[in-house]
Scaffold this motif. Structure first.
Motif, mmCIF file in Angstrom:
data_model
loop_
_atom_site.group_PDB
_atom_site.id
_atom_site.type_symbol
_atom_site.label_atom_id
_atom_site.label_comp_id
_atom_site.label_asym_id
_atom_site.label_seq_id
_atom_site.Cartn_x
_atom_site.Cartn_y
_atom_site.Cartn_z
ATOM 1 N N GLU A 252 -4.704 -4.661 -2.736
ATOM 2 C CA GLU A 252 -3.633 -3.612 -2.893
ATOM 3 C C GLU A 252 -3.462 -3.230 -4.258
ATOM 4 O OE1 GLU A 252 -0.379 -5.635 -0.860
ATOM 5 O OE2 GLU A 252 -1.389 -5.118 1.195
ATOM 6 N N THR B 213 0.985 -1.128 0.065
ATOM 7 C CA THR B 213 -0.015 0.183 -0.168
ATOM 8 C C THR B 213 0.924 1.329 0.044
ATOM 9 O OG1 THR B 213 -0.230 0.095 2.375
ATOM 10 C CG2 THR B 213 -1.697 -1.269 1.301
ATOM 11 N N TYR C 60 -5.247 1.143 5.035
ATOM 12 C CA TYR C 60 -6.717 0.925 4.322
ATOM 13 C C TYR C 60 -7.384 -0.003 5.524
ATOM 14 C CZ TYR C 60 -4.910 2.472 -0.125
ATOM 15 O OH TYR C 60 -4.547 3.320 -1.125
ATOM 16 N N ASP D 172 -4.803 4.919 -7.407
ATOM 17 C CA ASP D 172 -3.775 5.783 -7.179
ATOM 18 C C ASP D 172 -3.436 6.391 -8.303
ATOM 19 O OD1 ASP D 172 -4.084 5.786 -4.362
ATOM 20 O OD2 ASP D 172 -2.249 4.793 -4.009
ATOM 21 N N GLN E 201 -13.092 -0.511 -0.577
ATOM 22 C CA GLN E 201 -12.613 0.554 0.426
ATOM 23 C C GLN E 201 -13.805 0.762 1.467
ATOM 24 O OE1 GLN E 201 -12.177 3.494 -2.354
ATOM 25 N NE2 GLN E 201 -9.825 3.252 -2.814
ATOM 26 N N PHE F 26 -5.864 -0.851 -5.267
ATOM 27 C CA PHE F 26 -5.850 0.388 -4.714
ATOM 28 C C PHE F 26 -4.881 1.186 -5.381
ATOM 29 C CE2 PHE F 26 -7.407 -1.463 -0.302
ATOM 30 C CZ PHE F 26 -8.567 -1.547 -0.894
ATOM 31 N N TYR G 243 -6.428 6.094 3.607
ATOM 32 C CA TYR G 243 -7.594 6.483 2.695
ATOM 33 C C TYR G 243 -8.724 6.372 3.563
ATOM 34 C CZ TYR G 243 -11.156 6.114 -0.589
ATOM 35 O OH TYR G 243 -12.393 6.613 -1.610
ATOM 36 N N ALA H 48 -12.349 -0.470 -6.419
ATOM 37 C CA ALA H 48 -11.746 0.113 -5.378
ATOM 38 C C ALA H 48 -12.789 0.761 -4.277
ATOM 39 C CB ALA H 48 -10.814 1.307 -5.866
ATOM 40 N N TRP I 214 -5.361 8.851 -4.596
ATOM 41 C CA TRP I 214 -6.807 8.964 -4.342
ATOM 42 C C TRP I 214 -6.997 9.936 -3.157
ATOM 43 C CZ3 TRP I 214 -10.162 4.737 -6.333
ATOM 44 C CH2 TRP I 214 -11.676 5.184 -6.347
#
Length: 480
Positions: A342, A47, A52, A349, A311, A345, A70, A307, A417
């Motif tokens: 991961e 990450t 997260y 980004d 999330q 994520f 995040y 995502a 992000w």
């Protein structure tokens, strides 16, 4: 010719000297390799120092190093906040006279549902989303009952398979998100409440508060403002623009904005990122029966939906999603792995950095998405310079899609992000005889940009940077 992309790829520091100087916060916020698709597929990145995870039904604990988180992004807080360096070391005498504060809403349930093959409940019984209206204060009219929504499902409803089982609306703030908002406001009170900007008792006429038309931003405002003014008992006006012409949350129609996004997605580097993630997308698509055609390919042609779905679970204390067990399968046989999450994520980004920093079309895209709101910021800052400030503190509750353009316009060195509660603070300081200077904080720390670290800069320079992203005629641009 110097292009927007070449400016982005020009390092401000050599990797070795930069890494030696950076804090864990800076390392987690500014991945060196974020401009390259290898950032997505390099599993050793994990990450990239980011967090997260968040607890269930309670506020998140602040991270000692204020790393990228995040679920609950860092914000200005008394334990880490210091005045700009020239003020702190006594070389300059200055007074903080204005703060422009922008933040994303706090953590929530998902927009995008992996619904038909999921059987894990998502509960929101401990949140009361109020849904009532009241006349302006008048002794002749009774106050309404404070009605709130409580979600339930009827077992005879034939469409139950089209949603996640449980007691939530999607999206809505969770209890953890609301409690994060209280803490966010309390910390801002501790940082900015000890001067003339924020009254101790309640908002003054020199405080401007605004939200989008979304219940997420308005609910976050209620929590954050309670933290700012814990003993205030009156109502507070939260400004919002009319739906359909709102200058935040892509509230106005703009065909050119959608065409520009399609152009960006037709570029070689975007297709390259889809190529290197093909196996991952196919694995997730097969796991949850999602095809290229579903929602016009939104699930498979970007990582926004996956995502968001992941999330919203890990940020509220839930595990990564599993497909409901089919006949002949073992329990938990088809679950998203940590490595898959991961990579999703990291891909998210990369996409955000591409849209607002990396693409050759980023400047034009920022103008179409956030240029009008950036123009509002510029006019408020100009009012301070000209000695006619309408307010001393402005706080806007908005979305990730609003903060992305602002950070892109500032020239942030790398844009991950913007997570839940992500925030930008523009501080304006008046010096004795030298004019106005600005400092820009992102999630509590001075933002690092292609223009340098924005710790102490003439306000005119900041206005010049932001002014380049204010569209001259947005109506014509949107029609073209």
């Amino acid at each position: 010719m110097v292009t927007f992309l070449s400016l982005l790829l020009t390092p401000l520091f050599t990797p070795s000297s930069h890494a030696a100087q950076e804090s864990p916060h800076s390392i987690s916020f500014y991945p060196v390799a974020l401009n390259h698709t290898t950032y997505i597929t390099n599993r050793t990145q994990g990450t990239h120092g980011g967090i997260y995870s968040a607890p269930v039904h309670r506020a998140s604990d602040p991270d000692e190093n204020d790393r990228y988180n995040y679920c609950t992004m860092p914000h200005p807080r008394p334990e880490t906040y210091v005045a700009p360096e020239p003020v702190a070391n006594g070389s300059v005498a200055a007074t903080l006279v204005y703060v422009e504060y922008m933040q994303r809403h706090q953590r929530r349930t998902p927009y995008n549902l992996l619904s038909e093959l999921q059987d894990q409940e998502y509960t929101c019984d401990d949140v009361h989303p109020h849904i009532y209206a009241a006349p302006a204060p008048d002794n002749n009219n009774p106050a309404p009952i404070p009605v709130y929504g409580q979600t339930y499902t009827d077992p005879t409803n034939p469409f139950l398979t089209d949603t996640i089982p449980g007691t939530c609306q999607y999206p809505q703030l969770t209890k953890g998100g609301i409690l994060d908002g209280y803490r966010h406001g309390r910390d801002l009170r501790a940082v900015y409440g000890g001067n003339s900007l924020l009254s101790e008792t309640g908002p003054s006429s020199q405080v401007w508060l605004r939200a989008s038309s979304s219940a997420l931003t308005q609910g976050s405002a209620g929590a954050v403002l309670r933290g700012l003014w814990p003993d205030y008992n009156g109502g507070i006006a939260l400004r919002r623009q009319t739906e359909g012409i709102d200058t935040v949350d892509s509230g106005f129609t703009c065909a050119a904005r959608e065409r520009m996004l399609e152009q960006m997605k037709a570029a070689r580097v975007w297709r390259e990122h889809l190529g290197v993630t093909m196996v991952l997308r196919e694995e997730l698509g097969e796991m949850f029966d999602i095809s290229e055609e579903e929602e016009d390919g939104a699930w498979m042609n970007s990582f926004d939906h996956f995502a968001d779905a992941f999330q919203a679970r890990v940020c509220n204390g839930y595990g990564l999603p599993c497909r409901a067990k089919k006949e002949g399968e073992k329990e938990g046989e088809n679950c998203v792995t940590q490595e898959q999450a991961e990579e999703v994520f990291r891909a998210g980004d990369w996409e955000w950095n591409y849209w607002f920093r990396g693409s050759d079309l980023a400047k034009e895209y920022i103008q179409l998405v956030g240029g009008l709101f950036i123009g509002e910021i510029v006019r408020r800052l100009e009012g301070v310079v000209e000695g006619r400030p309408d307010w001393v503190y402005s706080h806007t509750f908005m979305h990730d899609g609003d903060l992305g353009p602002v950070l892109g316009a500032l020239g942030i060195r790398a844009l991950r992000w913007p997570g839940m509660g992500a925030n930008v603070a523009v501080e304006v300081w008046r010096t004795d005889g030298e004019g106005f200077y600005a400092r820009v904080l992102y999630s509590g720390r001075t933002v690092e940009t292609i223009h340098g670290t924005m710790e102490w800069m003439p306000l005119g320079e900041l206005l010049e940077i932001l002014g380049g992203f204010v569209p001259g005629d947005i109506v014509s641009m949107c029609e073209d």
